[in-house]
Write a protein that holds these residues in place. Structure first.
Motif, PDB file in Angstrom:
ATOM      1  N   GLY A 316       0.175  -8.831  -6.120  1.00 45.09           N
ATOM      2  CA  GLY A 316       0.115  -7.406  -6.293  1.00 45.09           C
ATOM      3  C   GLY A 316      -1.019  -6.916  -5.404  1.00 45.09           C
ATOM      4  N   MET A 317      -2.046  -7.542  -5.191  1.00 45.51           N
ATOM      5  CA  MET A 317      -3.219  -6.807  -4.255  1.00 45.51           C
ATOM      6  C   MET A 317      -2.730  -6.904  -2.713  1.00 45.51           C
ATOM      7  SD  MET A 317      -6.574  -8.438  -5.899  1.00 45.51           S
ATOM      8  CE  MET A 317      -8.010  -7.570  -4.877  1.00 45.51           C
ATOM      9  N   ALA A 318      -1.825  -8.043  -2.485  1.00 43.94           N
ATOM     10  CA  ALA A 318      -1.380  -8.071  -1.096  1.00 43.94           C
ATOM     11  C   ALA A 318      -0.474  -6.855  -0.931  1.00 43.94           C
ATOM     12  CB  ALA A 318      -0.756  -9.480  -0.827  1.00 43.94           C
ATOM     13  N   ALA A 319       0.278  -6.467  -1.729  1.00 44.24           N
ATOM     14  CA  ALA A 319       1.255  -5.451  -1.641  1.00 44.24           C
ATOM     15  C   ALA A 319       0.563  -3.963  -1.664  1.00 44.24           C
ATOM     16  CB  ALA A 319       2.284  -5.391  -2.814  1.00 44.24           C
ATOM     17  N   MET A 320      -0.573  -3.905  -2.156  1.00 49.95           N
ATOM     18  CA  MET A 320      -1.166  -2.845  -2.318  1.00 49.95           C
ATOM     19  C   MET A 320      -1.954  -2.594  -1.023  1.00 49.95           C
ATOM     20  SD  MET A 320      -2.754  -2.264  -6.078  1.00 49.95           S
ATOM     21  CE  MET A 320      -2.815  -3.768  -6.332  1.00 49.95           C
ATOM     22  N   LEU A 326       1.308   2.534   6.997  1.00 46.25           N
ATOM     23  CA  LEU A 326       2.729   2.583   6.595  1.00 46.25           C
ATOM     24  C   LEU A 326       3.104   4.033   6.383  1.00 46.25           C
ATOM     25  CD1 LEU A 326       3.630  -0.327   4.365  1.00 46.25           C
ATOM     26  CD2 LEU A 326       3.849  -0.287   6.927  1.00 46.25           C
ATOM     27  N   PRO A 327       4.070   4.278   6.613  1.00 37.23           N
ATOM     28  CA  PRO A 327       4.427   5.707   6.330  1.00 37.23           C
ATOM     29  C   PRO A 327       4.475   5.971   5.046  1.00 37.23           C
ATOM     30  CG  PRO A 327       6.299   4.567   7.983  1.00 37.23           C
ATOM     31  CD  PRO A 327       5.038   3.684   7.511  1.00 37.23           C
ATOM     32  N   SER A 328       4.575   7.391   4.705  1.00 34.75           N
ATOM     33  CA  SER A 328       4.080   7.631   3.289  1.00 34.75           C
ATOM     34  C   SER A 328       5.105   6.949   2.262  1.00 34.75           C
ATOM     35  CB  SER A 328       4.294   9.169   3.257  1.00 34.75           C
ATOM     36  OG  SER A 328       4.059   9.584   1.898  1.00 34.75           O
ATOM     37  N   TRP A 329       6.552   6.763   2.405  1.00 31.30           N
ATOM     38  CA  TRP A 329       7.281   6.430   1.449  1.00 31.30           C
ATOM     39  C   TRP A 329       7.213   5.118   1.497  1.00 31.30           C
ATOM     40  CZ3 TRP A 329      11.465   3.284   2.401  1.00 31.30           C
ATOM     41  CH2 TRP A 329      11.774   2.786   3.700  1.00 31.30           C
ATOM     42  N   LEU A 330       6.890   4.259   2.500  1.00 32.11           N
ATOM     43  CA  LEU A 330       6.681   2.776   2.456  1.00 32.11           C
ATOM     44  C   LEU A 330       5.404   2.434   1.651  1.00 32.11           C
ATOM     45  CD1 LEU A 330       8.094   1.506   5.885  1.00 32.11           C
ATOM     46  CD2 LEU A 330       9.104   0.992   3.644  1.00 32.11           C
ATOM     47  N   THR A 333       6.036   2.894  -1.879  1.00 30.23           N
ATOM     48  CA  THR A 333       6.859   1.772  -2.577  1.00 30.23           C
ATOM     49  C   THR A 333       5.822   0.454  -2.750  1.00 30.23           C
ATOM     50  OG1 THR A 333       8.840   2.744  -1.426  1.00 30.23           O
ATOM     51  CG2 THR A 333       8.783   0.505  -2.213  1.00 30.23           C
ATOM     52  N   GLY A 334       5.219   0.211  -1.553  1.00 31.81           N
ATOM     53  CA  GLY A 334       4.407  -1.117  -1.560  1.00 31.81           C
ATOM     54  C   GLY A 334       3.207  -0.969  -2.596  1.00 31.81           C
ATOM     55  N   ILE A 335       2.782   0.204  -2.774  1.00 29.62           N
ATOM     56  CA  ILE A 335       1.740   0.418  -3.939  1.00 29.62           C
ATOM     57  C   ILE A 335       2.103   0.313  -5.366  1.00 29.62           C
ATOM     58  CG2 ILE A 335      -0.017   1.855  -4.881  1.00 29.62           C
ATOM     59  CD1 ILE A 335      -0.684   2.941  -2.060  1.00 29.62           C
ATOM     60  N   VAL A 336       3.314   0.914  -5.510  1.00 27.83           N
ATOM     61  CA  VAL A 336       3.968   0.893  -6.936  1.00 27.83           C
ATOM     62  C   VAL A 336       4.281  -0.692  -7.130  1.00 27.83           C
ATOM     63  CG1 VAL A 336       6.062   1.696  -8.123  1.00 27.83           C
ATOM     64  CG2 VAL A 336       5.032   3.404  -6.869  1.00 27.83           C
ATOM     65  N   VAL A 337       4.949  -1.268  -6.201  1.00 24.41           N
ATOM     66  CA  VAL A 337       5.143  -2.863  -6.427  1.00 24.41           C
ATOM     67  C   VAL A 337       4.027  -3.444  -6.930  1.00 24.41           C
ATOM     68  CG1 VAL A 337       6.137  -4.983  -5.373  1.00 24.41           C
ATOM     69  CG2 VAL A 337       7.209  -2.807  -4.913  1.00 24.41           C
ATOM     70  N   GLY A 338       3.038  -3.162  -6.128  1.00 25.46           N
ATOM     71  CA  GLY A 338       1.589  -3.795  -6.328  1.00 25.46           C
ATOM     72  C   GLY A 338       1.074  -3.657  -7.678  1.00 25.46           C
ATOM     73  N   ILE A 339       1.254  -2.384  -8.155  1.00 28.54           N
ATOM     74  CA  ILE A 339       0.689  -1.883  -9.346  1.00 28.54           C
ATOM     75  C   ILE A 339       1.302  -2.828 -10.564  1.00 28.54           C
ATOM     76  CG2 ILE A 339       0.668  -0.125 -11.079  1.00 28.54           C
ATOM     77  CD1 ILE A 339       0.208   1.922  -8.561  1.00 28.54           C
ATOM     78  N   ILE A 340       2.975  -2.976 -10.286  1.00 26.87           N
ATOM     79  CA  ILE A 340       3.771  -3.493 -11.421  1.00 26.87           C
ATOM     80  C   ILE A 340       3.281  -4.974 -11.415  1.00 26.87           C
ATOM     81  CG2 ILE A 340       5.899  -4.150 -11.898  1.00 26.87           C
ATOM     82  CD1 ILE A 340       6.983  -1.328 -10.942  1.00 26.87           C
TER      83      ILE A 340
END
Length: 435
Positions: A316-320, A326-330, A333-340
């Motif tokens: 999760g921390m690696a994804a955040m 990265l571009p805004s949408w990426l 996405t990465g932060i939401v995946v990291g949060i989950i």
């Protein structure tokens, strides 16, 4: 006569059927929305009321002290930090008192003291008086947590794992409601609004104490003659488990402290994601904590859950961290995946931590053992902002990965330390239970 007797038998049969229906669990109990026994429901209600008040104050504390009391922000931070540090040392001695005198009575009085300390904040104006009130409240909070541990275990029944997870879901739901209530007061931004929040918190402690008073008393578990008054401090294996859990507990501040600073200062993700992170985390905990705790009902499964949580924190921390640049949408996405993924790690860590803190503690010393475990988690909460500022903000992406690696190592070590702890358990673990 036969007809009359038949009518009587028919009426008796209907009464019997009605009684059977009344004895069946309600739909809410069958679906797991409320606990099985009255004592469990009473403690759950007290938990909800307590966390509503505490959550309201936590959200608005800094604003209350700066805008109503008139203290500089630096003094507010110092005062709250000192109070949190002082409170850490109350758990073990008061937990021992709860073991010997009964947890319900001690927990009840700690709630009353917290209410008095909170009410005193409405009257004080100087830094030193504020500090005294905060320290008194934190001492009672830490001590109350130690006394609450054996109370939870005593009324938890046969499915203690499920009940502990249920209480945590209740606490998170209450925290969400508190945040909404505090938001209205902050929006008004007036002295009466902030005073209402503080007095509301004080009343929540008193109300929780009144609810706890409805519980039957839980008698102390007799201690073996060879037991030491401070045996938890001599239990090196339990201390080691506490240290590892304390390291893992730093994760609680990742989404609350490190991620907002990371989103604002290092990514192009939308700023509304700061509030969204807390909402997603809370919703997942409320909905999934009971399910995530299924099967984590002994020390071996608890150790494995801790190991899985360390890996989840790293991923999760690696994804955040990867959202930087990265571009805004990426980045979103990465932060939401990291949060989950991070929240999944939190669910596993909570399930494993709760099982270990209870099952490794002897029945006659639950209070003092809970006090030590609370010391570890509390210390982690105190040092977490500094650790996260250094690793995640100052060192950037490598720091996120390094701290995630620390979580992995702590998780991998936990099963081995648990096996060591199992080999040193000298006492039976089952206390008396309430219905």
């Amino acid at each position: 006569m036969q007809a009359l007797q038949g009518q009587k038998n028919s009426h008796a049969s209907r009464r019997g059927s009605a009684d059977d229906q009344e004895q069946k669990p309600s739909v809410l109990i069958r679906r797991g929305l409320i606990p099985d026994t009255r004592s469990q429901r009473v403690l759950a209600l007290a938990t909800f009321v307590n966390m509503i008040g505490s959550g309201v104050f936590m959200v608005s504390a800094a604003l209350f002290f700066t805008r109503v009391v008139g203290l500089p922000l630096a003094q507010v931070g110092i005062g709250m930090g000192i109070a949190a540090a002082v409170g850490l040392f109350a758990g073990v001695p008061v937990g021992h008192l709860a073991d010997r005198r009964g947890p319900r009575e001690i927990y009840l009085w700690m709630l009353v003291i917290q209410g008095a300390a909170m009410a005193a904040l409405v009257l004080v104006q100087s830094f030193w008086l504020v500090l005294v009130a905060l320290c008194m409240g934190e001492l009672a909070r830490s001590a109350g947590g130690a006394a609450r541990g054996p109370l939870v275990r005593g009324i938890g029944g046969a499915d203690l794992t499920r009940y502990r997870a249920y209480l945590r879901s209740v606490a998170n739901l209450a925290g969400s409601c508190a945040a909404v209530a505090a938001g209205f007061a902050v929006q008004y931004d007036t002295r009466p609004a902030y005073l209402a929040l503080v007095l509301g918190n004080a009343l929540s402690f008193v109300a929780s104490a009144a609810i706890i008073a409805a519980l039957p008393s839980l008698p102390p578990v007799p201690a073996p003659q060879t037991a030491s008054p401070w045996e938890v401090l001599k239990d090196r294996a339990y201390v080691a488990v506490t240290v590892l859990d304390g390291i893992m507990s730093i994760h609680h501040q990742v989404l609350l402290f490190a991620l907002p600073l990371w989103i604002v200062g290092h990514t192009d993700a939308p700023r509304w994601l700061i509030g969204g992170a807390a909402l997603v985390n809370t919703a997942l905990v409320v909905l999934l904590q009971v399910r995530a705790s299924r099967g984590v009902d002994d020390r071996a499964t608890a150790g494995k859950a801790m190991r899985r949580s360390g890996v989840a924190f790293f991923v999760g921390m690696a994804a955040m961290a990867a959202a930087a640049g990265l571009p805004s949408w990426l980045a979103l996405t990465g932060i939401v995946v990291g949060i989950i993924v991070h929240t999944i790690g939190e669910l596993w860590h909570t399930a494993g931590s709760l099982e270990l803190r209870f099952s490794l503690a002897p029945a006659h010393a639950q209070g003092q053992y809970m006090g030590l475990f609370g010391f570890g988690a509390g210390l982690a909460n105190v040092i977490a902002p500094t650790v996260l500022a250094l690793f995640c903000i100052a060192w950037g992406v490598p720091g996120w990965l390094l701290l995630g690696g620390v979580f992995v190592v702590a998780g991998l070590l936990t099963p081995y330390v648990v096996r060591w702890a199992e080999q040193t358990r000298p006492y039976a673990k089952q206390p008396a239970q309430l219905g």
